[in-house]
Design a protein around this motif. Structure first.
Motif, mmCIF file in Angstrom:
data_model
loop_
_atom_site.group_PDB
_atom_site.id
_atom_site.type_symbol
_atom_site.label_atom_id
_atom_site.label_comp_id
_atom_site.label_asym_id
_atom_site.label_seq_id
_atom_site.Cartn_x
_atom_site.Cartn_y
_atom_site.Cartn_z
ATOM 1 N N UNK A 50 42.949 29.018 60.011
ATOM 2 C CA UNK A 50 42.519 30.104 60.816
ATOM 3 C C UNK A 50 43.516 31.358 60.751
ATOM 4 N N UNK A 51 44.737 30.958 60.727
ATOM 5 C CA UNK A 51 46.045 31.828 60.840
ATOM 6 C C UNK A 51 46.801 31.993 59.667
ATOM 7 N N UNK A 52 46.209 31.564 58.477
ATOM 8 C CA UNK A 52 46.867 31.744 57.340
ATOM 9 C C UNK A 52 47.010 33.242 56.548
ATOM 10 N N UNK A 53 48.006 33.726 56.095
ATOM 11 C CA UNK A 53 47.859 34.671 55.025
ATOM 12 C C UNK A 53 48.239 34.133 53.995
ATOM 13 N N UNK A 54 47.670 35.298 52.792
ATOM 14 C CA UNK A 54 47.802 34.823 51.582
ATOM 15 C C UNK A 54 48.505 35.964 50.557
ATOM 16 N N UNK A 55 49.168 35.399 49.539
ATOM 17 C CA UNK A 55 49.836 36.339 48.609
ATOM 18 C C UNK A 55 49.370 35.651 47.189
ATOM 19 N N UNK A 56 48.742 36.510 46.387
ATOM 20 C CA UNK A 56 48.340 36.102 44.938
ATOM 21 C C UNK A 56 49.107 36.955 44.006
ATOM 22 N N UNK A 57 49.904 36.266 43.300
ATOM 23 C CA UNK A 57 50.636 36.895 42.179
ATOM 24 C C UNK A 57 51.785 37.928 43.096
ATOM 25 N N UNK A 58 52.157 37.661 44.246
ATOM 26 C CA UNK A 58 53.318 38.316 45.008
ATOM 27 C C UNK A 58 52.534 39.650 45.712
ATOM 28 N N UNK A 59 51.195 39.672 45.572
ATOM 29 C CA UNK A 59 50.611 40.655 46.521
ATOM 30 C C UNK A 59 49.628 40.028 47.619
ATOM 31 N N UNK A 60 49.875 40.792 48.890
ATOM 32 C CA UNK A 60 48.976 40.137 49.781
ATOM 33 C C UNK A 60 47.354 39.983 49.539
ATOM 34 N N UNK A 61 46.702 39.151 49.785
ATOM 35 C CA UNK A 61 45.244 38.898 49.306
ATOM 36 C C UNK A 61 44.486 38.582 50.359
ATOM 37 N N UNK A 62 43.276 38.776 50.478
ATOM 38 C CA UNK A 62 42.084 38.586 51.380
ATOM 39 C C UNK A 62 41.712 37.122 50.858
ATOM 40 N N UNK A 63 41.001 36.407 51.654
ATOM 41 C CA UNK A 63 40.612 34.807 51.178
ATOM 42 C C UNK A 63 39.312 35.022 50.178
ATOM 43 N N UNK A 64 38.811 36.132 50.031
ATOM 44 C CA UNK A 64 37.833 36.375 49.104
ATOM 45 C C UNK A 64 38.234 36.962 47.870
ATOM 46 N N UNK A 65 39.548 37.126 47.691
ATOM 47 C CA UNK A 65 39.980 37.711 46.322
ATOM 48 C C UNK A 65 39.740 36.825 45.398
ATOM 49 N N UNK A 66 39.331 37.177 44.048
ATOM 50 C CA UNK A 66 39.381 36.184 42.897
ATOM 51 C C UNK A 66 40.435 35.621 42.373
ATOM 52 N N UNK A 67 40.605 34.287 41.779
ATOM 53 C CA UNK A 67 41.756 33.691 41.433
ATOM 54 C C UNK A 67 41.328 33.505 40.306
ATOM 55 N N UNK A 68 42.497 33.664 39.079
ATOM 56 C CA UNK A 68 42.502 33.410 37.891
ATOM 57 C C UNK A 68 43.515 32.234 37.454
ATOM 58 N N UNK A 69 43.103 31.656 36.496
ATOM 59 C CA UNK A 69 44.078 30.357 36.028
ATOM 60 C C UNK A 69 45.195 31.054 35.587
ATOM 61 N N UNK A 70 46.433 30.300 35.967
ATOM 62 C CA UNK A 70 47.838 30.985 35.800
ATOM 63 C C UNK A 70 48.411 31.847 36.846
#
Length: 82
Positions: A50-70
């Protein structure tokens, strides 16, 4: 199908006993799908979700952001200190 590199920081890395994982992904997956797969493998991480933050390819992202292979997904717990 491919993989996403998942980086675990601070208490998450301590609880899982690793800082880096390779997680399989297929088309249409989101950050939350990858996170849930990691938690299924390491259930001791569940209390932090419940308290996590996310970074996708070094940019903060929401949990509903799409994720690509690689991609690289960082799971970041809250940080406190003085």
């Amino acid at each position: 199908m491919g993989t996403v590199t998942v980086l675990l920081f601070a208490s998450l890395a301590e609880r899982a006993g690793t800082r880096r994982l390779e997680v399989p992904v297929s088309g249409g997956e989101r950050v939350r799908d990858v996170r849930d797969r990691v938690v299924a493998r390491y259930p001791q991480l569940a209390p932090a979700v419940p308290t996590l933050m996310y970074a996708l390819d070094e940019v903060y992202a929401r949990e509903d952001a799409p994720v690509a292979a690689g991609s690289t997904l960082a799971l970041i717990p809250p940080v406190s200190g003085g």
